[in-house]
Structures are given as structure tokens and as C-alpha cells.
Scaffold this motif. Structure first.
Motif, PDB file in Angstrom:
ATOM      1  N   ASP A  62       0.808  -1.223   0.000  1.00  0.00           N
ATOM      2  CA  ASP A  62       0.000   0.000   0.000  1.00  0.00           C
ATOM      3  C   ASP A  62       0.838   1.269   0.000  1.00  0.00           C
ATOM      4  O   ASP A  62       0.365   2.327  -0.417  1.00  0.00           O
ATOM      5  CB  ASP A  62      -0.922   0.020   1.220  1.00  0.00           C
ATOM      6  N   GLY A  63       2.073   1.192   0.481  1.00  0.00           N
ATOM      7  CA  GLY A  63       2.917   2.375   0.547  1.00  0.00           C
ATOM      8  C   GLY A  63       4.342   1.999   0.895  1.00  0.00           C
ATOM      9  O   GLY A  63       4.602   0.952   1.501  1.00  0.00           O
ATOM     10  N   VAL A  64       5.276   2.864   0.508  1.00  0.00           N
ATOM     11  CA  VAL A  64       6.698   2.627   0.758  1.00  0.00           C
ATOM     12  C   VAL A  64       7.296   3.806   1.513  1.00  0.00           C
ATOM     13  O   VAL A  64       7.062   4.972   1.152  1.00  0.00           O
ATOM     14  CB  VAL A  64       7.468   2.416  -0.564  1.00  0.00           C
ATOM     15  N   ILE A  65       8.049   3.500   2.565  1.00  0.00           N
ATOM     16  CA  ILE A  65       8.886   4.496   3.229  1.00  0.00           C
ATOM     17  C   ILE A  65      10.273   4.337   2.631  1.00  0.00           C
ATOM     18  O   ILE A  65      10.938   3.314   2.825  1.00  0.00           O
ATOM     19  CB  ILE A  65       8.911   4.280   4.756  1.00  0.00           C
ATOM     20  N   LEU A  66      10.722   5.322   1.869  1.00  0.00           N
ATOM     21  CA  LEU A  66      11.970   5.238   1.118  1.00  0.00           C
ATOM     22  C   LEU A  66      13.074   5.966   1.866  1.00  0.00           C
ATOM     23  O   LEU A  66      13.041   7.189   2.018  1.00  0.00           O
ATOM     24  CB  LEU A  66      11.763   5.835  -0.275  1.00  0.00           C
TER      25      LEU A  66
END
Length: 227
Positions: free
Chosen positions: A105-109
């Protein structure tokens, strides 16, 4: 005398069932949207040793402590640790597809620290991060960008060019930006391992505390109907 045609209108049972379905549709909305909202959000923390939890117990790694903090605040979320110690932004790009599976659902880069420590041309770092973000966008996966800052001993030109990468990319793609991943930790020996580069368990806890508002803003964007 001809028989009266049978009545084919609403029967009480049918009317009750129809009203029940109507009520469910109004109160519950789209069943698929409800199902999406009901399941935990799946995030991936894509990074280097700062994400991986270098020299720390697994339970003290950044994704584990962040997930715990979010759940304590009522967020139903799971965070996969896709941190690889020593990884550069180019290395993260090379492993992007298998590090971030479908259904994320989402990425912390969080990448770029090793680029900076090696004195990598900031243009290389920028291109790799830009490509990561663009490819995730093509897959419909939002990104929270965690920034890094260059050490002053690399000179003012390098520092200015490197530090500009993160706000520039965040502005270009409309990302939630956490400007400096090591905010409140860098330079504090009490929050670092003996190498003075990596956070200890207390340092990771401080990072989580500081980044939490940005992550909650990011989660708000992931909810059905959010823009």
C-alpha cells in the motif's frame, strides 16, 4: 367467471429483504471499499542499514518499532523490513521489484546515506531515487520520502547539491517528505553505536518518535477516498 390473475407485486417477505439490502448499501457503501478499509495497510520500509537495524536485535529495528508505535495509536498497519546494510540508492533500485511486492500500500523510502559517505556524485543518487519513485508511482504505490543530509566535510558545493535532492523530488512527485531521517540523533553519542554512524536502540526509538507525525500524514493519504 374468469379467475383473477395472480398478484405478482411485492410480497411482505420480499419487501423486507429489499429494504434490508437497501439499508446495507446505504450504511456500508461499496463492499469492496469496505473490505479494503478493513484489512491492515501493508507498508514496506525500503532502505539501508538505518532501516535494517544494523548491529541491533531484530525487535529494535526501525520498521518494527514504527509498526509498534503506529498500532499503539490505533493504526492497523504492518511494515516489512526491506533494509539492506551497505545499500546505496542504486542498489535499492536494482532490487526494487522483489523488495516491494504487489499488494504493497505504501513505501517508506530511506536511501542515500551510503551514497553520501562514499562521495557518490549526487546526480547518480538523484537519478536512482527518481527512478525508484517513478516506478512505484507507475505501480500505484505511494511513497514517503525520508531525506538525508551530507556531511559538511564534503564541502559546501557537494552539501548543497546533495541536500537538495530530497525536497526537489518530494515537490516534483507530491510526496510526504521527512526532511532528515537522523533528525535529533545525528551527532549525539548517547544515541549512537560505537561507530558514531548508526543509531543504537534508543536512537532508533528517537527516530520513530520524530518521524511518527509524517508517517501518520502518509497513512491518511492511503485511506480509501483520500486524495
Amino acid at each position: 367467471m374468469p379467475r383473477e390473475a395472480p398478484h405478482v407485486g411485492w410480497r411482505p417477505g420480499r419487501r423486507t429483504a429489499a429494504l434490508a439490502l437497501l439499508f446495507a448499501a446505504v450504511t456500508l457503501g461499496d463492499p469492496m471499499s469496505s473490505a479494503r478499509a478493513a484489512r491492515p495497510l501493508k507498508l514496506v520500509a525500503l532502505g539501508d542499514s538505518l532501516t535494517a537495524g544494523y548491529m541491533l536485535p531484530a525487535e529494535s529495528a526501525f520498521p518494527v518499532l514504527l509498526e509498534k508505535a503506529l498500532k499503539a495509536r490505533g493504526h492497523d498497519v504492518g511494515i516489512a523490513n526491506a533494509g539492506v546494510s551497505g545499500d546505496t540508492s542504486t542498489g535499492g533500485l536494482d532490487r526494487l521489484d522483489w523488495s516491494v511486492p504487489d499488494g504493497t500500500d505504501g513505501v517508506i523510502l530511506e536511501l542515500g546515506a551510503n551514497d553520501m559517505l562514499r562521495g557518490t556524485d549526487p546526480a547518480v543518487t538523484r537519478k536512482a531515487l527518481d527512478t525508484i519513485i517513478a516506478r512505484l508511482k507507475q505501480r500505484g504505490i505511494p511513497v514517503l520520502l525520508a531525506g538525508m543530509r551530507a556531511s559538511t566535510n564534503l564541502g559546501p558545493d557537494y552539501v548543497q547539491t546533495f541536500d537538495a535532492i530530497y525536497p526537489d523530488l518530494a515537490g516534483r512527485y507530491g510526496l510526504v517528505l521527512y526532511p532528515f531521517f537522523l533528525n535529533g540523533v545525528a551527532g549525539d553519542a548517547a544515541l549512537a553505536l560505537p561507530d558514531r554512524l548508526h543509531p543504537n536502540a534508543k536512537g532508533v526509538a528517537r527516530i520513530v518518535e520524530s518521524i511518527l507525525p509524517s508517517v501518520e500524514s502518509f497513512l491518511a493519504r492511503l485511506q480509501p477516498g483520500a486524495h
